[in-house]
Structure formats: structure tokens, C-alpha cells
Design an enzyme around this catalytic site. Structure first.
Site, PDB file in Angstrom:
ATOM      1  CB  SER A  40      -0.974  -0.027   1.176  1.00  0.00           C
ATOM      2  OG  SER A  40      -0.427   0.468   2.349  1.00  0.00           O
ATOM      3  CG  HIS A 146      -0.911  -4.928   4.438  1.00  0.00           C
ATOM      4  ND1 HIS A 146      -0.532  -4.079   5.438  1.00  0.00           N
ATOM      5  CD2 HIS A 146      -0.305  -4.477   3.317  1.00  0.00           C
ATOM      6  CE1 HIS A 146       0.257  -3.146   4.953  1.00  0.00           C
ATOM      7  NE2 HIS A 146       0.410  -3.362   3.671  1.00  0.00           N
ATOM      8  CD  GLN A 154      -2.234  -0.824   5.103  1.00  0.00           C
ATOM      9  OE1 GLN A 154      -2.401  -0.582   3.921  1.00  0.00           O
ATOM     10  NE2 GLN A 154      -1.218  -0.325   5.778  1.00  0.00           N
ATOM     11  CD  GLU A 155      -0.558  -1.344   9.211  1.00  0.00           C
ATOM     12  OE1 GLU A 155      -0.034  -0.913  10.255  1.00  0.00           O
ATOM     13  OE2 GLU A 155      -0.034  -1.231   8.090  1.00  0.00           O
ATOM     14  CD  GLU A 196       2.178  -4.428   7.782  1.00  0.00           C
ATOM     15  OE1 GLU A 196       1.601  -4.012   8.801  1.00  0.00           O
ATOM     16  OE2 GLU A 196       2.716  -3.690   6.947  1.00  0.00           O
ATOM     17  CG  ASP A 233      -1.664   2.520   8.409  1.00  0.00           C
ATOM     18  OD1 ASP A 233      -2.340   3.457   7.895  1.00  0.00           O
ATOM     19  OD2 ASP A 233      -0.649   2.050   7.872  1.00  0.00           O
ATOM     20  CD  GLU A 278       0.694   4.552   9.621  1.00  0.00           C
ATOM     21  OE1 GLU A 278       0.981   4.018  10.720  1.00  0.00           O
ATOM     22  OE2 GLU A 278       1.150   4.134   8.537  1.00  0.00           O
ATOM     23  CG  ASP A 305       2.906   5.373   5.763  1.00  0.00           C
ATOM     24  OD1 ASP A 305       3.960   5.677   5.196  1.00  0.00           O
ATOM     25  OD2 ASP A 305       2.422   4.217   5.696  1.00  0.00           O
ATOM     26  CE  LYS A 330       5.759   2.430   5.797  1.00  0.00           C
ATOM     27  NZ  LYS A 330       4.487   2.519   5.029  1.00  0.00           N
ATOM     28  CG  HIS A 358       6.940  -3.420   9.172  1.00  0.00           C
ATOM     29  ND1 HIS A 358       6.320  -4.618   9.376  1.00  0.00           N
ATOM     30  CD2 HIS A 358       5.960  -2.478   9.303  1.00  0.00           C
ATOM     31  CE1 HIS A 358       5.042  -4.433   9.612  1.00  0.00           C
ATOM     32  NE2 HIS A 358       4.794  -3.149   9.582  1.00  0.00           N
ATOM     33  CE  LYS A 382       2.707   0.675  10.582  1.00  0.00           C
ATOM     34  NZ  LYS A 382       1.683   1.427   9.858  1.00  0.00           N
TER      35      LYS A 382
HETATM   36  P1  PGA Z   1       3.107  -1.098   2.933  1.00  0.00           P
HETATM   37  O1  PGA Z   1       2.186  -0.723   4.168  1.00  0.00           O
HETATM   38  O2  PGA Z   1       4.445  -1.507   3.433  1.00  0.00           O
HETATM   39  O3  PGA Z   1       2.360  -2.188   2.246  1.00  0.00           O
HETATM   40  O4  PGA Z   1       3.177   0.133   2.077  1.00  0.00           O
HETATM   41  C1  PGA Z   1       2.648  -0.293   5.400  1.00  0.00           C
HETATM   42  C2  PGA Z   1       1.913   0.920   5.884  1.00  0.00           C
HETATM   43  O5  PGA Z   1       1.012   1.460   5.190  1.00  0.00           O
HETATM   44  O6  PGA Z   1       2.231   1.405   6.967  1.00  0.00           O
HETATM   45 ZN    ZN Z   2       0.783   3.235   6.753  1.00  0.00          ZN
END
Ligand code: PGA
Ligand code: ZN
Length: 406
Positions: A40, A146, A154-155, A196, A233, A278, A305, A330, A358, A382
Site C-alpha cells: 500500500s 495486506h 488496513q491495520e 504483516e 493505520d 495513521e 505515512d 521508511k 517496516h 511498527k
Molecule cells: P506497505 O504498508 O508496506 O504495504 O506500504 C505499510 C503501511 O502502510 O504502513
Molecule cells: Zn501506513
């Protein structure tokens, strides 16, 4: 002096190929660096090239441009990489090519000086701060890009109290993860995991995911809002319809304007102790982020992010007017170590909270980001669920330092 640079493909955690680069110095010392990959991704991230092209670029153009250079001069190494790439988004040589070399050089320099990597990185960041151990954000339930379920967000994360020791924080993550696994099984849901390592059950919505996590926290014996807090997130750009300017949460049959999306979050924030949020809005909607920041940030950190993609130009846009309280870091969103540290410096000077993160396609052996988090004094890390080797290895790296330094 750098003697040779060799790049080749190796596997990441998602059965796909990534780039690994090996740098050897004249003194015979060698270090390797592998680069992770996102699913993503933010639209404004630096461009990574297909792995065959990326390894070729390292073995030809980059290897010859860096031969004979001083590995202790990270700034010049990275400046040279940027110069030979010659594009603002690294589309010529590839952010993955550049980063594999940039980080491998830092590693080989640290090895040559016989320093732990975090100590060496601390010295090049010129950090005067004492060593602090970050709080892990454990992503225990997955959706979005994911997972192969129907959950848009997503998270979903558990955040141990900042007051606990690093080791205790990891115990909290493990206990909540195992309690959630048990609860899902008891209710007939699959405990298959997403990229993840968090569980990825079907027929879940965001409020249902949070309720399950709340029950797991209490089942594990912790007090919600005291021992354990929650984080999300959302990666909202992935369900934002830019043409219609609406957010489509399909599993709840919702089509929401930005304002309605913010009201949706406000309801969740009333019901759950969510301290970390996030990418709640689309990555291009800087104006919306700023507009709604005061409405969402009373007890919650808004973290960028995909919005800021480890890029100082994007961060500048998010600081004035204020859109965020924290940033994700990142290195592969930007492509070199020096640029990553410049971003962190700007964020810390602006009192932004730092989370080193990560990617969803990680590498099982690499712990560079754990050392990076320690070097810059990141408040959070994270690294995913406390499960699956490529996630666990990073949490464990910090445990190693924790016990060594105590
Ligand atoms: P990605 O997602 O590594 O698939 O981009 C991680 C995030 O959005 O924090
Ligand atoms: Zn993110």
C-alpha cells in the site's frame, strides 16, 4: 575504501524477489543489505525499479561510480548516488538500488569501526540523546491491501503503555495477540494471517475488529486505557474515490464525504481509547487533514505515512498549517540514508512524534530499521505482529540491545 559492490536478487516475505547488495571494503570487511517492499505504497514515494533492472544498475553504474570512495563519509556516498541518478524521484536508477547501497555502506562502516550499527548511526545523526527504547505498535488484525478479507481499514494495533519497559511491552503484544487468536477461534473465525502477521478474518468491520481486540486485551489480563491503548493505520487513500471525493467502506455499505469520515472516526474515538491514527484521510488531501486536525487530535496522534512519504518537501506541506502530530519513517520511501536522517531531523525539530516502520513485504534477516529507531530516538516502532520471522527479528534486535545496555 570501497573495493567492490555486488547486487543480486533474493526473496522477501511475500514470495517475491527483492534486491540484496553486498559491499566489500579494501580491508576485507563485508556487509549486505536487503530492501523491503510495500503493497500500500504512497503515490509520492520514490520509484523502485523491477529487481532485474535494479540489480543491474547497482552492478554497473553504481558500482563503478562508488569504487574507491570512503565508506565513513555517508553524506558524500549518498550525494554521489543522487548525482548519478539525477532525478527527483529516483526513477532513473531506482530507489531500491540506491537504498541497498546506501544502507550497506553504513553497515560496513559500522563493522569496520567495531561499533553496533545503532551507535554508528547515532554518530552520523549527531544525536546527543541517551539511548531510549521505543514503544512497539503491534498490528494484530489486518485488512486493506495486506489481507484477502473484506475489511477496508488496513491495520488494527495494540499499543502498550509507555510506562512499561521495552521487554514488558513486547510481552503485552504477545499476550494480546494470543488472546485474540483464541477469541477468533472460539467464535469460528479463521486465524489465517495477513502480510504483516495480524489475523485476517472475514466478515469484519472496523468497530467489530476494535471490539474483538478490546475483549482480547481484557482476556489477556490488561486494563484498557491504562496498560494497553489502541491504534489504527487506516490507509484511507486505498478506499478513497478521488473522482467522487468520497470514502467507500464497502463492508458497511457506507459512502462518506471527508466530513462524514471524520464523524465516523469521532464516534470510534468516543468508544475506544485510540491514541494512534495513521493515514485517516487521503494522501493528497493536505487541506482536509489540516481542517480536521483539531477535531481528531484531542487525545489521538494523527500520523502521516502515505501523506509525507519520508520526504522533507511533503513534510513541509503537512506542518503548516498543521495536519499531523507524527510521521512514519521508511527509508525505502525516499532512497538514501542521508535523506532519511534529514527527514527525521526536520520532523524532530518540529516536535513530530517518530515511528520507524517496516514494509509489508519484509526481509527475514534484516534488522537495519531496529537500529535506526534506536539511533534517532524514535518514540514508536511498527514492525507488525509479534509473529512471523521477518517481524519478530526486528523486535528481537531491540531486545538484544535492551539486555546488552541494561
Ligand atoms: P506497505 O504498508 O508496506 O504495504 O506500504 C505499510 C503501511 O502502510 O504502513
Ligand atoms: Zn501506513
Amino acid at each position: 575504501m570501497i573495493k567492490s559492490i555486488l547486487s543480486y536478487k533474493c526473496l522477501n516475505s511475500r514470495a517475491s524477489w527483492t534486491i540484496r547488495t553486498r559491499v566489500e571494503l579494501e580491508n576485507g570487511i563485508i556487509a549486505c543489505q536487503t530492501v523491503p517492499d510495500g503493497a500500500s505504497k504512497g503515490e509520492r514515494e520514490a520509484i523502485s525499479l523491477p529487481v532485474e533492472q535494479a540489480t543491474k544498475n547497482v552492478n554497473t553504474t553504481i558500482a563503478s561510480a562508488l569504487a574507491g570512495m570512503d565508506p565513513f563519509d555517508q553524506k558524500s556516498i549518498d550525494a554521489r548516488l543522487l548525482e548519478i541518478d539525477g532525478t527527483p524521484n529516483k526513477s532513473n536508477l531506482g530507489a531500491n538500488s540506491l537504498l541497498s547501497v546506501s544502507l550497506a555502506v553504513a553497515k560496513v562502516a559500522a563493522l569496520s569501526m567495531d561499533l553496533p550499527l545503532y551507535e554508528y548511526l547515532k554518530s552520523i545523526y549527531h544525536s546527543p540523546n541517551p539511548l531510549v527504547f521505543p514503544t512497539p505498535l503491534f498490528n494484530i488484525l489486518n485488512g486493506g491491501a495486506h489481507a484477502r478479507n473484506d475489511l477496508s481499514f488496513q491495520e488494527f494495533m495494540v499499543v502498550p503503555s509507555m510506562g512499561f519497559s521495552y521487554e514488558r511491552k513486547v510481552e503485552v503484544g504477545v499476550d494480546c495477540y494470543n488472546a485474540l487468536s483464541k477469541k477468533l477461534l472460539e467464535n469460528g473465525y479463521s486465524i489465517g494471517v495477513g502480510d504483516e502477521g495480524g489475523f485476517a478474518p472475514h466478515e469484519f468491520t472496523a468497530p467489530k475488529a476494535l471490539s474483538y481486540i478490546v475483549d482480547a486485551v481484557s482476556e489477556a489480563g490488561y486494563a484498557l486505557g491504562e496498560d494497553v491503548f489502541l491504534g489504527m493505520d487506516v490507509a484511507a487513500g486505498y478506499f478513497y474515490d478521488a473522482d467522487e471525493e468520497v470514502y467507500r467502506i464497502k463492508e458497511e455499505d457506507l459512502v462518506l464525504t471527508s466530513e462524514e469520515m471524520v464523524d465516523y472516526y469521532r464516534d470510534l474515538l468516543k468508544d475506544f481509547p485510540i491514541i494512534y491514527l495513521e493515514d485517516p484521510l487521503d494522501e493528497n488531501a493536505f487541506d482536509q487533514w489540516s481542517k480536521y486536525h483539531p477535531k481528531l487530535s484531542k487525545n489521538t496522534m494523527l500520523v502521516g505515512d502515505d501523506l509525507v512519504v519520508t520526504n522533507t518537501d511533503e513534510l513541509e506541506k503537512a506542518l503548516s498549517p498543521q495536519a499531523i502530530d507524527g510521521v512514519i519513517v521508511k527509508p525505502n520511501q525516499i532512497g538514501t540514508l542521508t535523506e532519511t536522517l534529514d527527514f527525521v531531523r526536520m520532523a524532530q525539530n518540529s516536535e513530530q512524534v517518530i515511528t520507524v516502520s517496516h514494509r509489508s513485504g519484509e526481509t527475514a534477516e534484516d534488522t537495519f530499521i531496529a537500529d535506526l529507531a534506536l539511533a534517532i530516538g524514535a518514540e514508536f516502532v511498527k514492525f507488525g505482529a509479534p509473529a512471523r520471522g521477518e517481524r519478530v527479528v526486528k523486535y528481537n534486535r531491540i531486545l538484544d540491545v535492551y539486555h546488552h545496555e541494561k
